[in-house]
Write a protein that holds these residues in place. Structure first.
Motif, PDB file in Angstrom:
ATOM      1  N   ARG A  59      34.788  72.427  35.555  1.00 34.69           N
ATOM      2  CA  ARG A  59      33.902  71.501  34.801  1.00 34.69           C
ATOM      3  C   ARG A  59      34.541  70.937  33.858  1.00 34.69           C
ATOM      4  O   ARG A  59      34.563  69.554  33.577  1.00 34.69           O
ATOM      5  N   SER A  60      35.428  71.814  33.316  1.00 36.76           N
ATOM      6  CA  SER A  60      36.237  71.152  31.997  1.00 36.76           C
ATOM      7  C   SER A  60      37.294  72.277  31.645  1.00 36.76           C
ATOM      8  O   SER A  60      37.242  73.463  32.195  1.00 36.76           O
ATOM      9  N   LYS A  61      38.393  71.634  31.231  1.00 34.15           N
ATOM     10  CA  LYS A  61      39.457  72.857  30.621  1.00 34.15           C
ATOM     11  C   LYS A  61      38.859  73.696  29.763  1.00 34.15           C
ATOM     12  O   LYS A  61      39.649  74.936  29.521  1.00 34.15           O
ATOM     13  N   GLN A  62      38.005  73.416  28.906  1.00 38.15           N
ATOM     14  CA  GLN A  62      37.613  74.212  27.995  1.00 38.15           C
ATOM     15  C   GLN A  62      36.512  75.381  28.368  1.00 38.15           C
ATOM     16  O   GLN A  62      36.253  76.218  27.762  1.00 38.15           O
ATOM     17  N   ARG A  64      36.807  77.972  30.629  1.00 39.90           N
ATOM     18  CA  ARG A  64      37.415  79.035  30.280  1.00 39.90           C
ATOM     19  C   ARG A  64      37.381  79.670  29.162  1.00 39.90           C
ATOM     20  O   ARG A  64      36.958  81.055  29.040  1.00 39.90           O
ATOM     21  N   ARG A  65      37.908  78.963  28.216  1.00 37.99           N
ATOM     22  CA  ARG A  65      37.956  79.473  26.981  1.00 37.99           C
ATOM     23  C   ARG A  65      36.553  79.651  26.392  1.00 37.99           C
ATOM     24  O   ARG A  65      36.580  80.823  25.501  1.00 37.99           O
ATOM     25  N   TYR A  66      35.577  79.056  26.430  1.00 36.48           N
ATOM     26  CA  TYR A  66      34.245  79.398  26.048  1.00 36.48           C
ATOM     27  C   TYR A  66      33.684  80.591  26.658  1.00 36.48           C
ATOM     28  O   TYR A  66      33.037  81.522  25.695  1.00 36.48           O
ATOM     29  N   TYR A  67      33.707  80.714  27.908  1.00 36.35           N
ATOM     30  CA  TYR A  67      33.653  82.044  28.325  1.00 36.35           C
ATOM     31  C   TYR A  67      34.017  83.432  28.011  1.00 36.35           C
ATOM     32  O   TYR A  67      33.554  84.387  27.999  1.00 36.35           O
ATOM     33  N   GLN A  68      35.651  82.978  27.853  1.00 38.01           N
ATOM     34  CA  GLN A  68      36.257  84.199  27.405  1.00 38.01           C
ATOM     35  C   GLN A  68      35.772  84.751  25.863  1.00 38.01           C
ATOM     36  O   GLN A  68      35.631  86.026  25.693  1.00 38.01           O
TER      37      GLN A  68
END
Length: 103
Positions: A59-62, A64-68
């Protein structure tokens, strides 16, 4: 019967943990919806957060970071609540964190 004092205390604790983290509250709401749809099963939620933190849809590059960050916060949060009461506390925490952030 829900113990609203414990729920709100747990919500405030989680809201403090959410603030200042790189978490998209829309993604956090999706995770909470998943938790509710799966019977408030903590094990299933942890598996979901792990999957989204390591192999999210493109969906977006971010994402993964949000979910981490969300996975870390969720695993550290020990509210002493289970099931629907834990979901209620998480829902209130999202409202509190969103209000404090200003949107």
């Amino acid at each position: 019967m829900a113990n609203w004092e414990r729920i709100l205390d747990a919500a405030e604790q989680l809201a403090r943990q959410l603030r200042g983290r790189d978490i998209d509250y829309n993604e956090a709401k999706k995770a909470l919806d998943f938790y509710l749809a799966n019977g408030c099963d903590d094990r299933v939620m942890q598996d979901y957060l792990n999957l989204m933190a390591t192999q999210p849809p493109a969906r977006s590059k971010q994402t993964r970071r949000y979910y981490q960050a969300l996975r870390d916060v969720w695993s550290q949060w020990q509210p002493g609540l289970q099931g629907i009461d834990k979901a209620r506390a998480a829902g209130w925490a999202l409202r509190m964190a969103t209000e404090k952030r200003g949107g």
